[in-house]
Design a protein around this motif. Structure first.
Motif, short mmCIF file in Angstrom:
data_model
loop_
_atom_site.label_atom_id
_atom_site.label_comp_id
_atom_site.label_asym_id
_atom_site.label_seq_id
_atom_site.Cartn_x
_atom_site.Cartn_y
_atom_site.Cartn_z
N THR A 132 0.87 -1.17 0.00
CA THR A 132 0.00 0.00 0.00
C THR A 132 0.91 1.23 0.00
O THR A 132 2.13 1.09 0.07
CB THR A 132 -0.93 0.02 1.23
N ASN A 170 -3.95 7.10 -6.21
CA ASN A 170 -4.42 7.33 -4.84
C ASN A 170 -5.24 8.62 -4.77
O ASN A 170 -6.32 8.65 -4.19
CB ASN A 170 -3.23 7.45 -3.89
N GLN A 197 -9.09 9.09 -3.77
CA GLN A 197 -9.46 9.95 -2.63
C GLN A 197 -10.46 11.02 -3.06
O GLN A 197 -11.25 11.51 -2.26
CB GLN A 197 -8.20 10.62 -2.06
N THR A 226 4.78 10.58 -1.32
CA THR A 226 3.91 9.42 -1.16
C THR A 226 4.55 8.25 -1.90
O THR A 226 4.84 8.35 -3.09
CB THR A 226 2.50 9.68 -1.73
N LEU A 274 -1.93 8.08 4.15
CA LEU A 274 -2.21 9.06 3.10
C LEU A 274 -3.31 10.00 3.60
O LEU A 274 -4.18 9.59 4.37
CB LEU A 274 -2.66 8.36 1.82
N THR A 315 -6.16 4.16 -0.54
CA THR A 315 -4.81 3.86 -0.99
C THR A 315 -4.90 2.75 -2.02
O THR A 315 -5.80 1.91 -1.95
CB THR A 315 -3.89 3.43 0.16
N VAL A 316 -3.99 2.75 -2.97
CA VAL A 316 -3.95 1.67 -3.94
C VAL A 316 -3.32 0.45 -3.28
O VAL A 316 -2.32 0.58 -2.57
CB VAL A 316 -3.11 2.08 -5.17
N GLN A 319 -3.93 0.51 6.52
CA GLN A 319 -4.63 1.12 5.39
C GLN A 319 -5.37 0.11 4.53
O GLN A 319 -6.09 0.48 3.61
CB GLN A 319 -3.65 1.93 4.53
#
Lengths: 419, 337
Positions: free
Chosen positions: A148, A204, A208, A269, A291, A300-301, A367
């Motif tokens: 992540t 990401n 978001q 990031t 994040l 988050t990816v 996450q």
């Protein structure tokens, strides 16, 4: 005399070559369950090779008639080589697979399905990973690890600028404000590095913002969606509007993770896989926070590798034994202790977190709750490559975000239509 | 009976008695004898030595290798250029589809221009090499070897290593070149990540790496010009400049011709610096791709081998035509003394 010596050497070389040939054919010939079997295991990360070797040694102890040779190919050449080998029937028996390629390899019949094999169990792994490695209702990949993204920050630069460290409560605005305070042109330091990298940065931000990349039916892309655009705009603004990030050119000349590691950038990031790099960077005092939350909350990816079996392996059963072992608790525990990656196996993240106590690595595990799978389709490679070229143009300021987004959409949609 | 005579002579010699070295010699001698007997028989039957048989036998290893590893793949490439490939092999006849797709690729005009521009810039290495060769020709004594080595090092360096070092030198923020420029108050650009400069930056490295090779050829050419021409010119009152343009340049023209043909060919095949100095993700890449780089993208990134073969065929034909033109034009300016 010298001629005779060279003749002798030639003869010796010939004999050696001939015997090498015969020994390798005898090993290949022993394909049945009883005889000795040699498997090749294709991987690309030199950092993980020691852990992989430990796993192989443990496996060979349990299966004395199976030998596993690790074949390390640097990431830059791994996929080119693998695809050529697969086309000619000579790919490794077991190899690492990424989420971006699983659609192509499984879809084109290059992999053996794992579902239905004796003892196959997918429950120890995150559902999102199992999902990515399932094509046409069958699972082809045994999840190996997952990653992540977190907000890495440089404690020294934060202290010097008198800015409080990032927390789980941070939003986009907090990052923007902090990046302004942390940028110091006189010292050549920037508040943040915001490259056009998809997994570490853009995707990401898009999630978001509540945007999307590929539709659930994998038939269209969401680059022109207003929310997707606002996510990309947020990332781009650090360069064009706030000027708190190095430019695309600067980040091409010097990799942003290198800029962060050398203390030129206060926030970045980046994935958990760079933890080892930042741990070993001289003079760097870094840590990691979740994040920030965007307009639509946190995201988050999540991405991760899997172990797969080559469809044309002559040793399918031995390969399955090995892959099953790779997906077991023992192998995952070895991975965790090495600190290189978060093992995919549930509950083993703790060992990885403890491997580097100076960082809050728990952030990456926590996450999982709002992790969004890395966007893929039946053949991700072509559009992902084409998108990167267009993003490079947007980031370099040669294309406006809106015009670029149109191009991203038409290019991606054309590739998605090919299936 | 030459064979028995040779073997007999060997057998009678004391060195062969039980000594392994001797027996090896005698076997070799016997083989030589057999060979000469065959040759004589050929002569006897046809009345003249059929040397061409041996000629063909001698070049066979090289010729077979050339045929197997160069000519046959060329034939195959031409065939494959009319096929379309699956991701994991298997081709289908595609007719002219690859050629049509390549010629209508929006990236083609820019890539073709970059390739030509790079080759033209690379030709600048020729006058540069001539000057260096002429200077080197003046150097006497041991330092000749030193200078020659210095100029030749770039030629034998690995392109990958060369590209890495230059990439660092070209770094916009921390590179040595921009640091030196900053000392004289110039704010240098991002050489390899700005589309306006990247081709020129690569050409500079290309010139740097090829000057040494060209220089060696020109140095050899200069050595071949008889000294008395210059003496005669001097007697006629020609100055150094006049000597250079009236004697050196015309008599060097065969070397210049050879070098320009080779330079154009290598320039049009330019690929390695694009990949190694720019990389696959670079804002300057779209403005700096060459034809050979397009080939790489199609074959190794998109796995469209048929398309790649079509590009290779087009590039080869273009090279052939261009070289043919060069051979036509050379008749007007190359002097073979």
């Amino acid at each position: 005399m010298t001629r005779k010596l060279s003749a002798l050497l030639c003869a010796a070389a010939l004999v050696a070559a001939a015997s090498a040939c015969s020994s390798s054919t005898s090993a290949a010939g022993g394909g049945d369950a009883t005889g000795p079997v040699t498997l090749t295991y294709g991987i690309w990360d030199p950092n993980q090779k020691p852990a992989m070797q430990q796993i192989v040694t443990a496996f060979e102890k349990l299966h004395p008639n199976i030998t596993v040779d690790i074949e390390l190919t640097p990431n830059a050449d791994y996929w080119q080589k693998l695809q050529t080998e697969a086309a000619s029937g000579t790919a490794p028996d077991v190899f690492w697979m990424s989420t971006t390629r699983i659609g192509l390899y499984a879809g084109q019949g290059q992999l053996l399905p794992l579902s239905g094999r004796p003892g196959f169990e997918s429950s120890p792994f995150p559902a999102s990973l199992n999902g990515i490695y399932t094509v046409g209702g069958k699972q082809y990949g045994m999840p190996k690890d997952y990653d992540t993204i977190g907000l890495w920050y440089n404690k020294k630069l934060f202290d010097a600028a008198g800015v409080a460290y990032p927390t789980a409560a941070w939003t986009w605005q907090d990052v923007i404000d902090a990046s302004k305070k942390l940028t110091d042109p006189a010292k050549g330091t920037w508040g943040i590095a915001s490259p056009d990298w998809t997994q570490e940065n853009l995707y990401n931000d898009i999630f978001q913002a509540g945007g999307w990349v590929v539709s659930p039916d994998k038939k269209s892309s969401g680059f022109t969606d207003a929310k997707t655009l606002s996510g990309m705009q947020y990332a781009l603004d650090f360069i064009t509007k706030y000027k708190t990030s190095p430019t695309a050119q600067q980040m091409t000349d010097t990799d942003p993770s290198q800029l962060f590691a050398s203390g030129k950038v206060a926030m970045f990031t980046d994935g958990d896989w760079d933890a080892l790099t930042y741990k070993n960077a001289p003079g760097l005092q870094a840590d990691v926070a979740p994040l920030p939350a965007g307009p639509q909350g946190r995201a988050t990816v999540i991405n991760g590798l899997a172990n797969v079996i080559y469809a044309r392996t002559p040793h399918a059963d031995a390969a399955w034994e090995f892959v099953r072992f790779l997906g077991g608790q023992q192998a995952n525990a070895i991975q965790a202790a090495s600190g290189a990656v978060i093992p995919a196996y549930h509950g083993l993240g703790d060992a990885w977190v403890k491997s580097m106590p100076q960082f809050h690595l728990q952030t990456f595990v926590d996450q999982l709750d709002h992790a969004v799978p890395y966007p893929v389709s039946a053949n991700t490679g072509p559009w992902a490559t084409a998108d990167q070229t267009i993003l490079d143009q947007i980031w370099a300021g040669k294309l406006s975000l809106n015009a670029g987004a149109q191009q991203l959409k038409s290019t991606t949609d054309a590739d998605l239509a090919k299936g | 009976m030459p064979v028995t005579r040779t073997v007999g002579a060997e057998a009678a010699s004391p060195s062969s008695a039980g000594s392994a070295a001797g027996s090896a010699v005698s076997v070799a001698a016997a083989r030589a004898g057999a060979r000469s007997r065959l040759a004589r028989r050929v002569v006897a039957r046809h009345g003249h030595p059929r040397e061409w048989v041996w000629g063909y036998l001698m070049v066979a290893p090289l010729a077979l290798g050339l045929a197997g590893f160069y000519l046959w793949p060329i034939v195959q490439s031409v065939y494959y250029s009319f096929t379309s490939w699956g991701a994991f092999g298997g081709q289908q006849w595609a007719g002219l589809a690859n050629y049509r797709a390549f010629l209508s690729d929006p990236q083609l005009p820019k890539a073709a221009w970059n390739t030509v521009l790079y080759s033209l810039l690379l030709l600048a290495s020729i006058p540069l090499s001539i000057v260096f060769a002429a200077l080197l020709n003046q150097v006497r004594g041991r330092s000749v070897g030193l200078y020659r080595t210095l100029y030749f090092i770039p030629v034998v360096s690995m392109p990958a290593a060369v590209a890495m070092v230059w990439r660092w030198l070209y770094n916009g923020d921390y590179g040595l070149i921009n640091y030196l420029l900053s000392l004289v108050g110039i704010h240098g650009p991002h050489w390899v990540s700005d589309g306006r400069f990247a081709v020129y930056a690569m050409a500079l490295v290309g010139i740097w790496s090829v000057v040494g090779y060209n220089m060696i050829i020109f140095a050899a050419g200069l050595k071949g010009i008889p000294r008395h021409y210059y003496e005669a010119a001097q007697l006629d009152g020609a100055g150094r400049v006049r000597q250079f343009f009236s004697i050196t340049l015309p008599l060097l023209s065969p070397s210049i011709f050879f070098v320009s043909v080779v330079t154009v060919i290598s320039g049009l095949q330019m690929f390695d610096y694009v990949l190694l100095m720019l990389g696959r993700s670079n804002p300057a890449l779209a403005d700096s791709k060459t034809i050979a780089y397009l080939f790489y993208e199609y074959v190794f990134l998109d796995h469209e081998q048929g398309m790649g073969c079509a590009i290779a065929v087009v590039l080869t034909v273009a090279l052939l035509l261009l070289t043919a033109v060069q051979f036509r034009v050379q008749k007007r300016w190359v002097h073979y003394a």
